[in-house]
Design a protein around this motif. Structure first.
Motif, mmCIF file in Angstrom:
data_model
loop_
_atom_site.group_PDB
_atom_site.id
_atom_site.type_symbol
_atom_site.label_atom_id
_atom_site.label_comp_id
_atom_site.label_asym_id
_atom_site.label_seq_id
_atom_site.Cartn_x
_atom_site.Cartn_y
_atom_site.Cartn_z
ATOM 1 N N LEU A 125 -4.261 5.376 6.176
ATOM 2 C CA LEU A 125 -4.057 3.931 6.159
ATOM 3 C C LEU A 125 -2.634 3.529 6.502
ATOM 4 O O LEU A 125 -2.245 2.400 6.277
ATOM 5 C CB LEU A 125 -4.426 3.380 4.782
ATOM 6 C CG LEU A 125 -5.913 3.404 4.458
ATOM 7 C CD1 LEU A 125 -6.161 2.859 3.073
ATOM 8 C CD2 LEU A 125 -6.700 2.599 5.469
ATOM 9 N N ARG A 126 -1.884 4.459 7.052
ATOM 10 C CA ARG A 126 -0.514 4.106 7.411
ATOM 11 C C ARG A 126 -0.506 3.015 8.454
ATOM 12 O O ARG A 126 -1.293 3.021 9.384
ATOM 13 C CB ARG A 126 0.224 5.332 7.916
ATOM 14 C CG ARG A 126 0.682 6.235 6.785
ATOM 15 C CD ARG A 126 1.330 7.481 7.301
ATOM 16 N NE ARG A 126 2.560 7.175 8.014
ATOM 17 C CZ ARG A 126 3.234 8.062 8.719
ATOM 18 N NH1 ARG A 126 2.766 9.297 8.836
ATOM 19 N NH2 ARG A 126 4.326 7.745 9.330
ATOM 20 N N ASP A 127 0.411 2.099 8.274
ATOM 21 C CA ASP A 127 0.496 0.909 9.103
ATOM 22 C C ASP A 127 0.483 1.229 10.597
ATOM 23 O O ASP A 127 -0.127 0.554 11.407
ATOM 24 C CB ASP A 127 1.778 0.170 8.738
ATOM 25 C CG ASP A 127 1.754 -1.255 9.221
ATOM 26 O OD1 ASP A 127 2.759 -1.713 9.758
ATOM 27 O OD2 ASP A 127 0.704 -1.890 9.081
ATOM 28 N N ARG A 128 1.143 2.299 10.942
ATOM 29 C CA ARG A 128 1.259 2.699 12.341
ATOM 30 C C ARG A 128 -0.100 2.829 13.013
ATOM 31 O O ARG A 128 -0.260 2.501 14.177
ATOM 32 C CB ARG A 128 1.995 4.030 12.382
ATOM 33 C CG ARG A 128 2.412 4.487 13.749
ATOM 34 C CD ARG A 128 3.331 5.635 13.618
ATOM 35 N NE ARG A 128 2.613 6.827 13.208
ATOM 36 C CZ ARG A 128 3.128 8.046 13.321
ATOM 37 N NH1 ARG A 128 4.318 8.210 13.781
ATOM 38 N NH2 ARG A 128 2.443 9.083 12.912
ATOM 39 N N TYR A 129 -1.083 3.362 12.285
ATOM 40 C CA TYR A 129 -2.387 3.579 12.888
ATOM 41 C C TYR A 129 -3.248 2.339 12.858
ATOM 42 O O TYR A 129 -4.276 2.278 13.501
ATOM 43 C CB TYR A 129 -3.128 4.705 12.171
ATOM 44 C CG TYR A 129 -2.405 6.016 12.216
ATOM 45 C CD1 TYR A 129 -2.225 6.771 11.061
ATOM 46 C CD2 TYR A 129 -1.906 6.513 13.395
ATOM 47 C CE1 TYR A 129 -1.558 7.980 11.094
ATOM 48 C CE2 TYR A 129 -1.238 7.705 13.441
ATOM 49 C CZ TYR A 129 -1.061 8.447 12.289
ATOM 50 O OH TYR A 129 -0.396 9.631 12.316
ATOM 51 N N LEU A 138 -4.252 7.884 2.055
ATOM 52 C CA LEU A 138 -2.949 7.237 2.209
ATOM 53 C C LEU A 138 -2.405 7.438 3.615
ATOM 54 O O LEU A 138 -1.894 6.522 4.245
ATOM 55 C CB LEU A 138 -1.956 7.816 1.207
ATOM 56 C CG LEU A 138 -1.954 7.193 -0.168
ATOM 57 C CD1 LEU A 138 -0.994 7.922 -1.061
ATOM 58 C CD2 LEU A 138 -1.580 5.726 -0.080
ATOM 59 N N LEU A 139 -2.509 8.674 4.083
ATOM 60 C CA LEU A 139 -2.019 8.971 5.419
ATOM 61 C C LEU A 139 -2.802 8.183 6.462
ATOM 62 O O LEU A 139 -2.239 7.655 7.417
ATOM 63 C CB LEU A 139 -2.130 10.474 5.693
ATOM 64 C CG LEU A 139 -1.112 11.348 4.961
ATOM 65 C CD1 LEU A 139 -1.416 12.825 5.178
ATOM 66 C CD2 LEU A 139 0.290 11.030 5.460
ATOM 67 N N ARG A 145 -2.036 -1.076 12.917
ATOM 68 C CA ARG A 145 -1.554 -2.323 13.471
ATOM 69 C C ARG A 145 -2.438 -2.709 14.642
ATOM 70 O O ARG A 145 -2.540 -2.001 15.628
ATOM 71 C CB ARG A 145 -0.111 -2.179 13.948
ATOM 72 C CG ARG A 145 0.687 -3.457 13.737
ATOM 73 C CD ARG A 145 2.153 -3.251 13.996
ATOM 74 N NE ARG A 145 2.791 -2.428 12.995
ATOM 75 C CZ ARG A 145 3.773 -1.568 13.258
ATOM 76 N NH1 ARG A 145 4.206 -1.403 14.472
ATOM 77 N NH2 ARG A 145 4.310 -0.852 12.296
#
Lengths: 270, 269
Positions: free
Chosen positions: A260-264, A257-258, A266
């Motif tokens: 796949l955070r959007d921040r990483y 989950l961590l 994009r």
């Protein structure tokens, strides 16, 4: 995958919503809290290094990575076909690809058994001609996991391919790049975040697969007993071991989950 | 394109790593097979002190650990064990699982296998009878068979020998009991009782003995009870038939029989 985010002004939550939301949080959080609070922390090292646990960990790692690999090698070309191909009937194809996402995993296992079991549609020839037997083998585990995991990768990558700006590829083509060079130097880098996200999703799904694995590949320690299967078996023999192994899977899920955070993830170009 | 570059590199490494692992996985003989295609696998296995795979009914879990250890010590053959409901294991054998020896908790499971010629060299090696297991403290106040009708009872699924026996027991004694759950093997029933999730469970005498102080047992009078005969056999397609036959013989030697007796199994008929 690009999304437009509208910034709504933040307001106070209406009380009924707040209550129901609190119940929802409790419903989700209490089981996880139960797992953490009942973990035999003192015995963890001993439980996680027992032969059964080590076997399950090794098998899970090997099979999930292999399944993610199969999903990648087969899934990326399929995603390309779905997104870019001129062929008709891609809608049907897309429905087929999405099916394992919705199909109950145990049903997937039964289907695999009927197709690739010793007397299966294809399996009977594999067995009679080559002596290859997929049920109760590690390869069978990889197949079952790939079956449920591949759609995740295909959907993710197809989405990225659809939303990638075609002008870059066109520009490269007009500059004289061959189709393969365009693919290699423009398309794949453009969708790289989606490739990574899709592969990680597929890997996580493969790691957690239970129903298809136990139905098609069986539950044999050292050969097909992956982590989820080991948890299931340990429930009846050593609850504390089951809890310890469950904790491992929980930690892995959190890590995914961590990751796949959007921040990483994009990607593309601004 | 600065942001895309690290992603591309990561994807490359991921792909390389994945391909390496797949190759490694295939090389370590992931595919099981008994036909001509697996000749190399069998050769490698036999060169490396052939491991014997013994599949046994779940009620044999603790006693077979002892017997297997003694067997390995005596013959030098490494043994790998797997325990589950006898009917589950029988299905696995039918589907060609890599099992060499099968020890079942009842002829209901073993006889069809023998008829299908999937097992050979069948031997009786022990007997067992049922017992009511209750959680410590006996919350349901179960003192005998008659008390089962008023409490939550857990039994084995019907196709498993302990489930067949449980059903027979209830029928023989005219008990109208609706089980709260049909578990997949005797140890699963035992676990439900250990964790106090039901008031009573029908398991084997040996299961209650194995659970020591985690459950209490309520005896069933001999006249009312149902017993079962345990059988062990060599699986027909086994790549190590000699070692398998050795094990089948070993189970009836005094040493193994002593272990079975101290676990409260009865002698073979």
């Amino acid at each position: 995958m690009s999304t437009v985010k509208i910034d709504h002004p933040r307001r106070a939550t209406p009380v009924p919503f707040a209550v129901l939301a609190a119940v929802a949080v409790a419903f989700l959080a209490i089981p996880l809290a139960g797992l953490l609070l009942r973990t035999p922390w003192g015995r963890l090292p001993e439980l996680l290094t027992s032969p059964v646990a080590v076997e399950a960990l090794r098998l899970s790692l090997l099979c999930s990575v292999a399944a993610a690999g199969v999903a990648f090698i087969l899934g990326v070309p399929l995603a390309w076909v779905l997104a870019r191909s001129r062929m008709r009937g891609t809608a049907v194809l897309r429905a087929l690809v999405t099916l394992p996402l919705v199909l109950p995993p145990v049903v997937g296992g039964v289907a695999l058994l009927l197709a690739f079991g010793r007397r299966g549609l294809v399996g009977q020839y594999l067995y009679d001609w080559f002596g290859i037997q997929l049920p109760f083998s590690t390869a069978g585990v990889i197949m079952a996991e790939a079956f449920v995991a591949m759609p995740f990768l295909v959907i993710t990558v197809e989405g990225a391919l659809r939303s990638a700006d075609p002008r870059f590829e066109e520009a490269a083509a007009t500059l004289g790049a061959s189709r393969w060079t365009v693919m290699r130097r423009v398309t794949l880098p453009l969708i790289a975040p989606a490739l990574v996200a899709g592969t990680v999703l597929a890997w996580a799904r493969a790691l957690g697969e239970f129903g298809a694995t136990i139905t098609f590949a069986g539950n044999l320690p050292g050969v097909t007993q992956t982590l989820p299967l080991a948890v299931y078996s340990a429930l009846d023999t050593d609850r504390e071991a089951a809890i310890a192994l469950s904790l491992v899977l929980l930690v892995v899920s959190l890590a995914v989950l961590l990751l796949l955070r959007d921040r990483y993830l994009r990607g593309g170009v601004r | 394109m600065g942001k895309a570059q690290p992603g591309m590199l990561a994807a490359r490494w991921l792909l390389a790593g994945v391909l390496t692992l797949i190759t490694a996985g295939c090389a370590s003989g992931g595919v099981a097979g008994r036909g001509s295609g697996s000749a190399e696998l069998e050769a490698v296995e036999s060169a490396a002190a052939a491991t014997l795979t013994v599949a046994a009914a779940s009620s044999l879990t603790d006693v077979f650990a002892t017997i297997v250890e003694e067997f390995s010590a005596a013959t030098g053959v490494p043994v790998r064990t797997t325990y589950a409901g006898s009917s589950t294991l029988a299905e696995q054998i039918r589907a060609g699982a890599p099992i060499d020896v099968f020890a079942a908790a009842g002829p209901t499971v073993m006889t069809p296998l023998a008829q299908e010629q999937l097992v050979t060299d069948l031997r009786d090696f022990a007997t067992n009878s049922l017992m009511i297991a209750v959680p410590t403290g006996n919350p349901g106040s179960v003192r005998g068979l008659a008390d089962l009708t008023g409490v939550s009872v857990v039994v084995c699924a019907e196709q498993v020998p302990c489930g067949t026996s449980a059903r027979q027991l209830l029928a023989n004694n005219d008990l109208d009991v609706q089980p709260a759950s049909y578990e997949r093997d005797a140890r699963a029933v035992l676990m439900k009782i250990r964790t106090d999730e039901a008031d009573a469970g029908l398991v084997y005498v040996t299961d209650v003995a194995a659970a020591a102080d985690e459950v209490e047992g309520v005896e069933i009078p001999v006249e009312a009870n149902v017993s079962t005969t345990y059988q062990v056999a060599v699986v027909a397609d086994s790549p190590v038939p000699d070692e398998a036959a050795q094990f089948v013989e070993f189970v009836n030697t005094p040493a193994a029989q002593a272990a079975l007796a101290s676990a409260r199994f009865g002698p073979p008929p």
